[in-house]
Design a protein around this motif. Sequence first.
Motif, mmCIF file in Angstrom:
data_model
loop_
_atom_site.group_PDB
_atom_site.id
_atom_site.type_symbol
_atom_site.label_atom_id
_atom_site.label_comp_id
_atom_site.label_asym_id
_atom_site.label_seq_id
_atom_site.Cartn_x
_atom_site.Cartn_y
_atom_site.Cartn_z
ATOM 1 N N ALA A 1 0.817 -1.220 0.000
ATOM 2 C CA ALA A 1 0.000 0.000 0.000
ATOM 3 C C ALA A 1 0.845 1.262 0.000
ATOM 4 O O ALA A 1 0.299 2.365 -0.101
ATOM 5 N N ASN A 2 2.183 1.118 0.091
ATOM 6 C CA ASN A 2 3.060 2.290 0.189
ATOM 7 C C ASN A 2 4.266 2.120 -0.736
ATOM 8 O O ASN A 2 5.367 1.747 -0.297
ATOM 9 N N PRO A 3 4.086 2.382 -2.026
ATOM 10 C CA PRO A 3 5.174 2.197 -3.000
ATOM 11 C C PRO A 3 6.433 2.999 -2.673
ATOM 12 O O PRO A 3 7.551 2.552 -2.947
ATOM 13 N N ARG A 4 6.262 4.186 -2.091
ATOM 14 C CA ARG A 4 7.431 4.997 -1.733
ATOM 15 C C ARG A 4 8.325 4.262 -0.738
ATOM 16 O O ARG A 4 9.557 4.253 -0.874
ATOM 17 N N VAL A 5 7.714 3.636 0.266
ATOM 18 C CA VAL A 5 8.474 2.905 1.268
ATOM 19 C C VAL A 5 9.136 1.686 0.638
ATOM 20 O O VAL A 5 10.298 1.368 0.920
ATOM 21 N N ARG A 6 8.403 1.002 -0.227
ATOM 22 C CA ARG A 6 8.983 -0.170 -0.888
ATOM 23 C C ARG A 6 10.226 0.225 -1.704
ATOM 24 O O ARG A 6 11.238 -0.478 -1.689
ATOM 25 N N GLU A 7 10.134 1.356 -2.404
ATOM 26 C CA GLU A 7 11.274 1.799 -3.214
ATOM 27 C C GLU A 7 12.471 2.139 -2.328
ATOM 28 O O GLU A 7 13.615 1.788 -2.649
ATOM 29 N N ALA A 8 12.226 2.802 -1.190
ATOM 30 C CA ALA A 8 13.327 3.133 -0.278
ATOM 31 C C ALA A 8 13.959 1.865 0.294
ATOM 32 O O ALA A 8 15.180 1.792 0.470
ATOM 33 N N LEU A 9 13.138 0.857 0.550
ATOM 34 C CA LEU A 9 13.649 -0.417 1.058
ATOM 35 C C LEU A 9 14.543 -1.095 0.033
ATOM 36 O O LEU A 9 15.668 -1.521 0.341
ATOM 37 N N THR A 10 14.061 -1.217 -1.202
ATOM 38 C CA THR A 10 14.846 -1.914 -2.223
ATOM 39 C C THR A 10 16.106 -1.134 -2.588
ATOM 40 O O THR A 10 17.139 -1.734 -2.923
ATOM 41 N N ASP A 11 16.051 0.198 -2.513
ATOM 42 C CA ASP A 11 17.261 0.996 -2.747
ATOM 43 C C ASP A 11 18.332 0.631 -1.721
ATOM 44 O O ASP A 11 19.517 0.490 -2.073
ATOM 45 N N GLU A 12 17.933 0.497 -0.468
ATOM 46 C CA GLU A 12 18.906 0.122 0.573
ATOM 47 C C GLU A 12 19.451 -1.280 0.329
ATOM 48 O O GLU A 12 20.661 -1.519 0.467
ATOM 49 N N LEU A 13 18.588 -2.214 -0.035
ATOM 50 C CA LEU A 13 19.033 -3.589 -0.267
ATOM 51 C C LEU A 13 20.029 -3.645 -1.419
ATOM 52 O O LEU A 13 21.055 -4.349 -1.337
ATOM 53 N N ASP A 14 19.759 -2.902 -2.498
ATOM 54 C CA ASP A 14 20.680 -2.881 -3.635
ATOM 55 C C ASP A 14 22.028 -2.292 -3.223
ATOM 56 O O ASP A 14 23.087 -2.782 -3.632
ATOM 57 N N ARG A 15 21.983 -1.242 -2.415
ATOM 58 C CA ARG A 15 23.215 -0.558 -2.013
ATOM 59 C C ARG A 15 24.047 -1.399 -1.054
ATOM 60 O O ARG A 15 25.266 -1.499 -1.190
ATOM 61 N N VAL A 16 23.403 -2.025 -0.084
ATOM 62 C CA VAL A 16 24.132 -2.751 0.960
ATOM 63 C C VAL A 16 24.520 -4.153 0.510
ATOM 64 O O VAL A 16 25.634 -4.621 0.769
ATOM 65 N N LEU A 17 23.614 -4.838 -0.191
ATOM 66 C CA LEU A 17 23.826 -6.247 -0.503
ATOM 67 C C LEU A 17 24.442 -6.503 -1.875
ATOM 68 O O LEU A 17 25.143 -7.508 -2.055
ATOM 69 N N GLY A 18 24.167 -5.642 -2.842
ATOM 70 C CA GLY A 18 24.600 -5.973 -4.196
ATOM 71 C C GLY A 18 23.914 -7.256 -4.630
ATOM 72 O O GLY A 18 22.688 -7.337 -4.643
ATOM 73 N N ASP A 19 24.697 -8.268 -4.975
ATOM 74 C CA ASP A 19 24.131 -9.567 -5.361
ATOM 75 C C ASP A 19 24.247 -10.604 -4.254
ATOM 76 O O ASP A 19 23.976 -11.783 -4.477
ATOM 77 N N ARG A 20 24.647 -10.184 -3.043
ATOM 78 C CA ARG A 20 24.862 -11.137 -1.952
ATOM 79 C C ARG A 20 23.565 -11.511 -1.246
ATOM 80 O O ARG A 20 22.600 -10.750 -1.226
ATOM 81 N N THR A 21 23.575 -12.681 -0.633
ATOM 82 C CA THR A 21 22.513 -13.080 0.288
ATOM 83 C C THR A 21 22.737 -12.366 1.615
ATOM 84 O O THR A 21 23.868 -12.319 2.098
ATOM 85 N N PRO A 22 21.700 -11.789 2.233
ATOM 86 C CA PRO A 22 21.924 -11.077 3.497
ATOM 87 C C PRO A 22 22.363 -12.021 4.611
ATOM 88 O O PRO A 22 21.889 -13.157 4.698
ATOM 89 N N GLY A 23 23.282 -11.547 5.446
ATOM 90 C CA GLY A 23 23.750 -12.323 6.585
ATOM 91 C C GLY A 23 23.705 -11.485 7.848
ATOM 92 O O GLY A 23 23.333 -10.295 7.818
#
Length: 456
Positions: free
Chosen positions: A287-309
């Motif tokens: 219900a909140n696309p803005r929040v989803r985009e901010a979340l995925t931006d962080e995941l792309d920046r921190v994780l790259g192609d890695r599995t989170p640990g």
Amino acid sequence: MTTTGTTANAGASTAPRRVVAGPRGWPFLGSLPRFGKDPLSFFEQLRNRGDLVHWRFGRTTSLFVADPECIGELLAHTEHTFDQPDLGVAFRTLLGNGVVVAKGKDWRRKRSLVQPSVRPSQVRSYAATMAACAVALADSWTEGQRIDVKREMSALTQRIAVRTIFGVDTAADADAIGRAMEVAQHEIGAEFSGIGALLPDWVPTPGRARIKKATAVIDAEVGRIVARHRAGDTDRPDLLSRLLAAQDESGTRLTDREIRDETVTLYIGGHETTSSTLVWAWHLLSANPRVREALTDELDRVLGDRTPGFDDYAQLTYTQAVVKETLRLYPTIWLLTGVAKQGASLGGRTIPPGTRIWTSQWATHRDPRWFRDPHEFRPERWMDGAEEIPEYAWFPFGGGPRACLGTRFALVESALILAALSHHHTLTVHPRTLTPLPGLTLQAAGEVEGTVRRRK
């Protein structure tokens, strides 16, 4: 990340807090009918009346507490001037006398034996299992697939629970315990908010018969797994092995019954709470696309192609904020209650012994005095310096000496699963309006459908 901006005692007044009258209620039943019909709305209505509100639960004199300062007093003084209440035969049937229910010396002994199993160093060892199970689920999803979100999240957290707690990984173990736990949770909620809350333990009801049957299944599964551990190698990293090896100061170990009670308690904390939190998180993100985009931006920046640990957890600050904001709006544990003992006080006011004290995470987490735009999903409020939030205005895991032992486990698990699944997929929940169903935990009522899309 800011969790509190002020302390519970900031700005405390020297004058005793005022106790206001709540609804008059019915003879014998008090306000139980209104509470049972819609407990979440009922507690919000009490909160709007004042910080300390008098009401009756059946014939029991009760006091609802809405102010964070008083909530902090209640939680800090549990085991001293406030006692654990009897939560009913259904609750005791499932949880036995585990660390959540035990009192006094028995509680202190059990806490000292269970706590080492969920310390941060141990949670680190479980993080790889959490992420691996989440990645396996993500790999099984296909583009455009429609899924039952509740079932998928429940199956995922069940698998993590049986691996980390019991050290096994078979569908039979997870399915048998999971089905029985679902029945038990429903019956506990039904009895607690219905007429069953006023009935003596010896009165038979269909609900009590169902929870006994479900508990028998859980006992049989746990007993079988414990026997397997005792017959084999107990020097393993799962929680059950650590409990079997734990000893108190006198060298005494937990009995089989105590092992059963603690593993069931940990299972609920490690499975039910996380599963529900994730369902609500997908609902809110959809219900909140803005929040989803901010979340995925962080995941792309921190994780790259890695599995989170586990080592990524501290860097995923926005992901943590999404989890915290989800727990604010839809706290899995939505109610806490205690009983005043001699010498009890709240807000400078003496509380008569025997008074039942109630507080609700649902009501306090949505109080406009502590949260700007309280019904909005805004993870940014948890970022450093964004908002000043009083201590105990947010308390999804309780607090004080009886705070949930699995808090760290649940927060890390929720964040790592959310990160692993969101990194490569977009899960859209529909419909976007879900009804909360308060039972042992706060669940979404009915089926929750979603569509999976692969991120490009």
